[in-house]
Design a protein around this motif. Structure first.
Motif, mmCIF file in Angstrom:
data_model
loop_
_atom_site.group_PDB
_atom_site.id
_atom_site.type_symbol
_atom_site.label_atom_id
_atom_site.label_comp_id
_atom_site.label_asym_id
_atom_site.label_seq_id
_atom_site.Cartn_x
_atom_site.Cartn_y
_atom_site.Cartn_z
ATOM 1 N N LEU A 35 0.861 -1.408 -0.035
ATOM 2 C CA LEU A 35 0.008 -0.111 -0.048
ATOM 3 C C LEU A 35 0.934 1.318 -0.034
ATOM 4 C CD1 LEU A 35 -2.933 -1.043 2.451
ATOM 5 C CD2 LEU A 35 -2.883 -1.058 -0.034
ATOM 6 N N ASP A 36 2.006 1.316 0.846
ATOM 7 C CA ASP A 36 2.817 2.569 0.933
ATOM 8 C C ASP A 36 3.483 2.762 -0.548
ATOM 9 O OD1 ASP A 36 2.143 2.856 3.564
ATOM 10 O OD2 ASP A 36 4.032 1.903 4.299
ATOM 11 N N ALA A 37 4.145 1.567 -1.024
ATOM 12 C CA ALA A 37 4.716 1.628 -2.422
ATOM 13 C C ALA A 37 3.817 2.198 -3.494
ATOM 14 C CB ALA A 37 5.171 0.222 -2.773
ATOM 15 N N ALA A 38 2.577 1.874 -3.507
ATOM 16 C CA ALA A 38 1.479 2.437 -4.468
ATOM 17 C C ALA A 38 0.931 3.608 -4.133
ATOM 18 C CB ALA A 38 0.514 1.042 -4.700
ATOM 19 N N GLY A 39 1.386 4.131 -2.889
ATOM 20 C CA GLY A 39 0.492 5.507 -2.599
ATOM 21 C C GLY A 39 -0.846 5.286 -2.188
ATOM 22 N N VAL A 40 -1.246 4.219 -1.588
ATOM 23 C CA VAL A 40 -2.698 4.113 -1.500
ATOM 24 C C VAL A 40 -2.940 4.613 -0.140
ATOM 25 C CG1 VAL A 40 -4.350 2.092 -0.857
ATOM 26 C CG2 VAL A 40 -2.771 1.977 -2.992
ATOM 27 N N THR A 41 -4.088 5.301 -0.026
ATOM 28 C CA THR A 41 -4.544 6.069 1.127
ATOM 29 C C THR A 41 -5.855 5.584 1.629
ATOM 30 O OG1 THR A 41 -5.151 8.009 0.094
ATOM 31 C CG2 THR A 41 -3.248 8.068 0.836
ATOM 32 N N GLU A 42 -6.548 4.999 0.649
ATOM 33 C CA GLU A 42 -8.141 4.448 1.040
ATOM 34 C C GLU A 42 -8.075 3.130 0.685
ATOM 35 O OE1 GLU A 42 -10.777 6.882 -1.260
ATOM 36 O OE2 GLU A 42 -9.812 8.689 -0.463
ATOM 37 N N VAL A 43 -8.867 2.318 0.988
ATOM 38 C CA VAL A 43 -9.142 0.869 0.608
ATOM 39 C C VAL A 43 -10.417 0.551 0.775
ATOM 40 C CG1 VAL A 43 -6.642 0.096 1.128
ATOM 41 C CG2 VAL A 43 -8.330 -0.006 2.967
ATOM 42 N N ASP A 44 -10.993 -0.394 -0.111
ATOM 43 C CA ASP A 44 -12.117 -1.009 -0.041
ATOM 44 C C ASP A 44 -11.795 -2.525 0.540
ATOM 45 O OD1 ASP A 44 -13.517 1.305 -1.028
ATOM 46 O OD2 ASP A 44 -13.663 0.480 -3.050
ATOM 47 N N VAL A 45 -12.626 -3.066 1.265
ATOM 48 C CA VAL A 45 -12.511 -4.129 1.845
ATOM 49 C C VAL A 45 -13.727 -5.455 1.564
ATOM 50 C CG1 VAL A 45 -11.801 -5.709 3.792
ATOM 51 C CG2 VAL A 45 -10.852 -3.294 3.731
ATOM 52 N N VAL A 46 -13.401 -6.479 0.900
ATOM 53 C CA VAL A 46 -14.438 -7.371 0.749
ATOM 54 C C VAL A 46 -13.976 -8.817 1.115
ATOM 55 C CG1 VAL A 46 -15.197 -5.811 -1.156
ATOM 56 C CG2 VAL A 46 -13.514 -7.615 -1.863
ATOM 57 N N GLY A 47 -14.720 -9.590 1.154
ATOM 58 C CA GLY A 47 -14.362 -10.942 1.226
ATOM 59 C C GLY A 47 -15.136 -11.918 2.317
ATOM 60 N N ILE A 48 -14.521 -12.867 2.780
ATOM 61 C CA ILE A 48 -15.021 -13.744 3.946
ATOM 62 C C ILE A 48 -14.223 -14.022 4.818
ATOM 63 C CG2 ILE A 48 -15.789 -16.180 3.889
ATOM 64 C CD1 ILE A 48 -15.834 -16.273 1.011
ATOM 65 N N ALA A 49 -14.462 -14.071 6.272
ATOM 66 C CA ALA A 49 -15.704 -13.812 6.554
ATOM 67 C C ALA A 49 -15.727 -12.630 7.435
ATOM 68 C CB ALA A 49 -15.985 -14.884 7.693
ATOM 69 N N THR A 50 -17.002 -12.030 7.223
ATOM 70 C CA THR A 50 -17.237 -10.599 7.851
ATOM 71 C C THR A 50 -16.493 -10.321 9.095
ATOM 72 O OG1 THR A 50 -19.096 -10.295 6.229
ATOM 73 C CG2 THR A 50 -18.884 -8.768 8.039
ATOM 74 N N ASP A 51 -17.086 -11.609 10.127
ATOM 75 C CA ASP A 51 -16.823 -11.406 11.410
ATOM 76 C C ASP A 51 -15.487 -11.958 11.952
ATOM 77 O OD1 ASP A 51 -18.072 -13.734 10.174
ATOM 78 O OD2 ASP A 51 -19.410 -14.140 11.946
ATOM 79 N N TYR A 52 -14.819 -12.346 10.981
ATOM 80 C CA TYR A 52 -13.288 -12.840 11.545
ATOM 81 C C TYR A 52 -12.284 -11.898 10.652
ATOM 82 C CZ TYR A 52 -15.427 -16.129 14.355
ATOM 83 O OH TYR A 52 -16.262 -16.898 15.421
ATOM 84 N N CYS A 53 -11.982 -12.420 9.334
ATOM 85 C CA CYS A 53 -10.759 -11.882 8.598
ATOM 86 C C CYS A 53 -11.131 -10.701 7.953
ATOM 87 C CB CYS A 53 -10.531 -12.885 7.787
ATOM 88 S SG CYS A 53 -9.664 -14.700 8.431
ATOM 89 N N VAL A 54 -12.225 -10.344 7.446
ATOM 90 C CA VAL A 54 -12.649 -8.969 7.054
ATOM 91 C C VAL A 54 -12.558 -8.297 8.186
ATOM 92 C CG1 VAL A 54 -14.844 -7.748 6.087
ATOM 93 C CG2 VAL A 54 -14.069 -10.097 5.143
#
Length: 190
Positions: A125-144
């Motif tokens: 993220l630092d190398a790409a200059g990413v300051t905002e992230v969208d998060v998706v996936g499995i499982a909402t209540d654990y790894c997300v």
């Protein structure tokens, strides 16, 4: 100010028919594939994680013949097995980086993993200059949840795209989303 997409653990063992199947896992994979088809160009970086546990041993107590489903679990996502592979409903061609986590130890956040070249998610993220992230996936209540909290801790603005996640249980998923909103994440229907 760049934007990244973090795709958490959309794997066969976490979707319908898997060792730790999450209801709605296949639907989340399909929704993420639609998101990528329509918006991949909006992201500087698209990182996908996979649980990738050692075949031998208990992976630091993560695997148990008598799991408590909090800290210990049945065997799942063993490196090199079909269960550890991405769900076939997830299109992977737009993914720029693949991260493996949980090698020999428990790991919930993709920030605990590395690419095959040894890069962490924070470094990517630092190398790409990413300051905002969208998060998706499995499982909402654990790894997300864990990935989103770590992204916030690493100074990123986080949006959880609620139409592209699936959780183990409705109550714990609702609590996780409320916790994430309280921590500063935006909850967005996708």
């Amino acid at each position: 100010m760049g934007k990244g997409l973090l795709i958490v653990d959309v794997q066969n063992d976490f979707t319908e028919g898997g060792a730790l199947a999450v209801d709605g896992g296949d639907a989340a994979a399909e929704a993420i594939t639609r998101l990528l088809a329509e918006h991949a160009a909006d992201y500087r970086l698209i990182v996908a994680s996979r649980d990738w546990h050692d075949a031998d041993g208990d992976n630091g107590g993560h695997f148990s013949p008598d799991p408590d489903y909090v800290d210990s679990w049945p065997v799942h996502c063993v490196a090199g097995t079909p269960g550890a592979e991405y769900d076939p409903l997830l299109a992977t061609d737009a993914i720029t980086h693949h991260v493996k986590k949980g090698q020999g130890k428990p790991a919930y956040s993709m920030f605990e993993g590395t690419t095959d070249a040894g890069e962490t998610v924070a470094q990517l993220l630092d190398a790409a200059g990413v300051t905002e992230v969208d998060v998706v996936g499995i499982a909402t209540d654990y790894c997300v949840r864990a990935t989103s909290l770590d992204a916030i801790a690493h100074g990123r603005h986080v949006r959880v795209l609620t139409g592209c996640v699936a959780g183990v249980a409705e109550d714990s998923s609702e609590r996780a989303l409320a916790e994430l909103a309280h921590a500063g994440a935006e909850l967005m229907d996708s």
